[in-house]
Design a protein around this motif. Sequence first.
Motif, short mmCIF file in Angstrom:
data_model
loop_
_atom_site.label_atom_id
_atom_site.label_comp_id
_atom_site.label_asym_id
_atom_site.label_seq_id
_atom_site.Cartn_x
_atom_site.Cartn_y
_atom_site.Cartn_z
N TYR A 183 0.85 -1.18 0.00
CA TYR A 183 0.00 0.00 0.00
C TYR A 183 0.89 1.23 0.00
O TYR A 183 1.28 1.74 1.04
N ARG A 184 1.19 1.71 -1.18
CA ARG A 184 2.09 2.86 -1.31
C ARG A 184 1.40 4.17 -0.92
O ARG A 184 2.08 5.16 -0.70
N ASP A 185 0.09 4.17 -0.86
CA ASP A 185 -0.61 5.38 -0.48
C ASP A 185 -0.80 5.48 1.03
O ASP A 185 -1.49 6.36 1.51
N ARG A 186 -0.17 4.61 1.81
CA ARG A 186 -0.25 4.61 3.26
C ARG A 186 1.15 4.69 3.86
O ARG A 186 2.12 4.20 3.29
N ILE A 187 1.24 5.29 5.04
CA ILE A 187 2.49 5.37 5.79
C ILE A 187 2.32 4.55 7.06
O ILE A 187 1.37 4.74 7.81
N SER A 188 3.25 3.63 7.29
CA SER A 188 3.20 2.79 8.48
C SER A 188 3.99 3.47 9.60
O SER A 188 5.21 3.62 9.50
N GLY A 189 3.31 3.86 10.65
CA GLY A 189 3.98 4.50 11.78
C GLY A 189 4.77 3.53 12.62
O GLY A 189 5.61 3.94 13.42
N SER A 190 4.53 2.24 12.45
CA SER A 190 5.24 1.25 13.26
C SER A 190 6.58 0.84 12.66
O SER A 190 7.38 0.20 13.32
N GLU A 191 6.82 1.21 11.42
CA GLU A 191 8.10 0.88 10.76
C GLU A 191 9.01 2.10 10.82
O GLU A 191 8.75 3.13 10.18
N ALA A 192 10.09 1.99 11.60
CA ALA A 192 10.97 3.13 11.83
C ALA A 192 11.60 3.64 10.54
O ALA A 192 11.71 4.86 10.33
N TYR A 193 11.99 2.74 9.64
CA TYR A 193 12.65 3.18 8.41
C TYR A 193 11.68 3.93 7.50
O TYR A 193 12.06 4.86 6.79
N VAL A 194 10.40 3.56 7.53
CA VAL A 194 9.40 4.26 6.73
C VAL A 194 9.20 5.68 7.27
O VAL A 194 9.13 6.65 6.52
N VAL A 195 9.13 5.78 8.58
CA VAL A 195 8.94 7.08 9.23
C VAL A 195 10.14 7.98 8.96
O VAL A 195 9.99 9.16 8.62
N ARG A 196 11.36 7.43 9.11
CA ARG A 196 12.56 8.22 8.84
C ARG A 196 12.62 8.70 7.39
O ARG A 196 12.94 9.85 7.12
N HIS A 197 12.27 7.82 6.46
CA HIS A 197 12.29 8.19 5.05
C HIS A 197 11.26 9.29 4.75
O HIS A 197 11.57 10.26 4.06
N PHE A 198 10.06 9.13 5.28
CA PHE A 198 9.03 10.14 5.06
C PHE A 198 9.44 11.48 5.68
O PHE A 198 9.24 12.54 5.09
N ALA A 199 10.03 11.43 6.87
CA ALA A 199 10.48 12.65 7.54
C ALA A 199 11.55 13.35 6.71
O ALA A 199 11.50 14.57 6.52
N ARG A 200 12.50 12.58 6.20
CA ARG A 200 13.58 13.16 5.40
C ARG A 200 13.04 13.74 4.10
O ARG A 200 13.47 14.81 3.67
N GLN A 201 12.08 13.06 3.48
CA GLN A 201 11.49 13.55 2.23
C GLN A 201 10.76 14.87 2.42
O GLN A 201 10.76 15.71 1.54
N ASN A 202 10.13 15.04 3.58
CA ASN A 202 9.27 16.19 3.79
C ASN A 202 9.87 17.25 4.71
O ASN A 202 9.20 18.23 5.04
N GLY A 203 11.09 17.07 5.14
CA GLY A 203 11.79 18.09 5.92
C GLY A 203 11.26 18.28 7.33
O GLY A 203 11.27 19.40 7.86
N ILE A 204 10.80 17.20 7.96
CA ILE A 204 10.33 17.26 9.34
C ILE A 204 11.01 16.15 10.13
O ILE A 204 11.73 15.33 9.57
N THR A 205 10.79 16.13 11.44
CA THR A 205 11.42 15.11 12.28
C THR A 205 10.53 13.88 12.35
O THR A 205 9.32 13.96 12.14
N PRO A 206 11.11 12.73 12.69
CA PRO A 206 10.30 11.52 12.87
C PRO A 206 9.24 11.67 13.96
O PRO A 206 8.14 11.14 13.84
N ALA A 207 9.54 12.42 15.01
CA ALA A 207 8.54 12.65 16.07
C ALA A 207 7.34 13.42 15.51
O ALA A 207 6.19 13.14 15.86
N GLN A 208 7.61 14.38 14.63
CA GLN A 208 6.52 15.12 14.02
C GLN A 208 5.71 14.24 13.09
O GLN A 208 4.50 14.40 12.98
N VAL A 209 6.36 13.28 12.42
CA VAL A 209 5.64 12.34 11.56
C VAL A 209 4.67 11.52 12.40
O VAL A 209 3.51 11.34 12.03
N HIS A 210 5.12 11.04 13.56
CA HIS A 210 4.25 10.26 14.44
C HIS A 210 3.05 11.09 14.91
O HIS A 210 1.92 10.60 14.96
#
Length: 94
Positions: free
Chosen positions: A12-39
């Motif tokens: 499911y590429r249209d979903r972000i898994s908050g339980s996968e640390a690498y997904v959260v880190r990648h999304f945070a890096r892509q969007n210029g925010i911190t992983p805590a903010q992603v959560h």
Amino acid sequence: MTADAAKLYPRYRDRISGSEAYVVRHFARQNGITPAQVHQLIKRYGSSRARLVAAAKELRASLRSDVPKAIPASGRRAGRLSASVDAGNGLGTQ
């Protein structure tokens, strides 16, 4: 007959898994925010990638307006550095 892995385990590429640390880190890096903010955004808006990207853009814009502008340098060194390249670095003046 072999099973099709894509049908068994859909991604499911249209979903972000908050339980996968690498997904959260990648999304945070892509969007210029911190992983805590992603959560925090996932808790608030759900796991929809489109909603999270829009919320991340709004978050970045709101954070930028709160940051004070840099104070211009004053004094003897400020004029020299902005007017030409420092002669002591081997490049000379331009």
